[in-house]
Design an enzyme around this catalytic site. Structure first.
Site, mmCIF file in Angstrom:
data_model
loop_
_atom_site.group_PDB
_atom_site.id
_atom_site.type_symbol
_atom_site.label_atom_id
_atom_site.label_comp_id
_atom_site.label_asym_id
_atom_site.label_seq_id
_atom_site.Cartn_x
_atom_site.Cartn_y
_atom_site.Cartn_z
ATOM 1 N N GLY A 54 0.828 -1.195 0.000
ATOM 2 C CA GLY A 54 0.000 0.000 0.000
ATOM 3 C C GLY A 54 0.860 1.242 0.000
ATOM 4 C CG HIS A 55 4.457 1.271 0.527
ATOM 5 N ND1 HIS A 55 5.527 0.874 -0.224
ATOM 6 C CD2 HIS A 55 4.321 0.333 1.487
ATOM 7 C CE1 HIS A 55 6.016 -0.240 0.279
ATOM 8 N NE2 HIS A 55 5.293 -0.603 1.309
ATOM 9 C CB ALA A 56 4.771 4.260 -4.834
ATOM 10 N NE ARG A 101 5.557 -0.984 -3.826
ATOM 11 C CZ ARG A 101 6.852 -1.136 -4.074
ATOM 12 N NH1 ARG A 101 7.504 -2.049 -3.405
ATOM 13 N NH2 ARG A 101 7.476 -0.343 -4.902
ATOM 14 C CB ILE A 126 4.565 7.861 -2.359
ATOM 15 C CG1 ILE A 126 5.797 8.624 -2.837
ATOM 16 C CG2 ILE A 126 3.292 8.652 -2.650
ATOM 17 C CD1 ILE A 126 6.002 8.573 -4.322
#
Ligand code: TYD
Length: 145
Positions: A54-56, A101, A126
């Protein structure tokens, strides 16, 4: 990084050294992997139904391997979504910078092994999907930083 897409994330066949007693997969920076490995971490004891990620990342490159069991990696580049299933220890998913992802559908007892190009730095994350999409769609190559 702004221009990276889900199709820049590639599945790699990893080397196998086979013997009667089992198989060794050895990964060397530079030859087997296109980045220097700065960190290794692994996820395990993931409860049924849990969603990780749940982030980049702005700079981080990662190779994700199902060391045991299976799970799904859902990639998003702000425009396109792509789901990849990982279920064998001799295949890795290379994730380039600027890709959202989520990891889900972990099988019981699965181990998610991650080889990473950078040490842990929260400033490289992010974590807001709307902000991620806005940055991917904005002009200028430094908008993710
Ligand atoms: P995070 O990367 O958000 O986990 P996931 O993507 O697997 O859901 O990290 C969760 C927590 O773990 C966060 O508080 C930071 C910490 N952490 C470290 O201390 N070092 C690391 O190398 C990683 C990956 C996470």
């Amino acid at each position: 990084m702004r221009d990276s897409t889900v199709y820049d994330c590639t599945l790699l066949r990893l080397p196998r050294v086979e013997a009667d007693g089992g198989i060794i997969t050895s990964l060397n920076s530079g030859s087997d992997l296109a980045f220097e490995i700065q960190r290794v971490y692994y996820l395990y004891d993931v409860p049924a139904g849990a969603v990780r990620g749940g982030h980049a990342h702005k700079e981080l490159r990662q190779l994700i391997v199902a060391g045991s069991g299976s799970f799904a990696v859902v990639l998003h580049d702000g425009s396109k979504r792509r789901a990849v299933s990982l279920n064998r220890p001799d295949v890795g998913l290379l994730i380039v910078p600027g890709i959202w992802r989520e990891l889900e559908e972990f099988s019981s007892g699965s181990v998610c092994l991650v080889l990473a190009s950078e040490p842990y730095r929260e400033s490289d994350y992010i974590r807001d999907f709307a902000a991620f999409c806005a940055a991917k769609h904005a002009g200028g190559s430094d908008k993710m930083n």
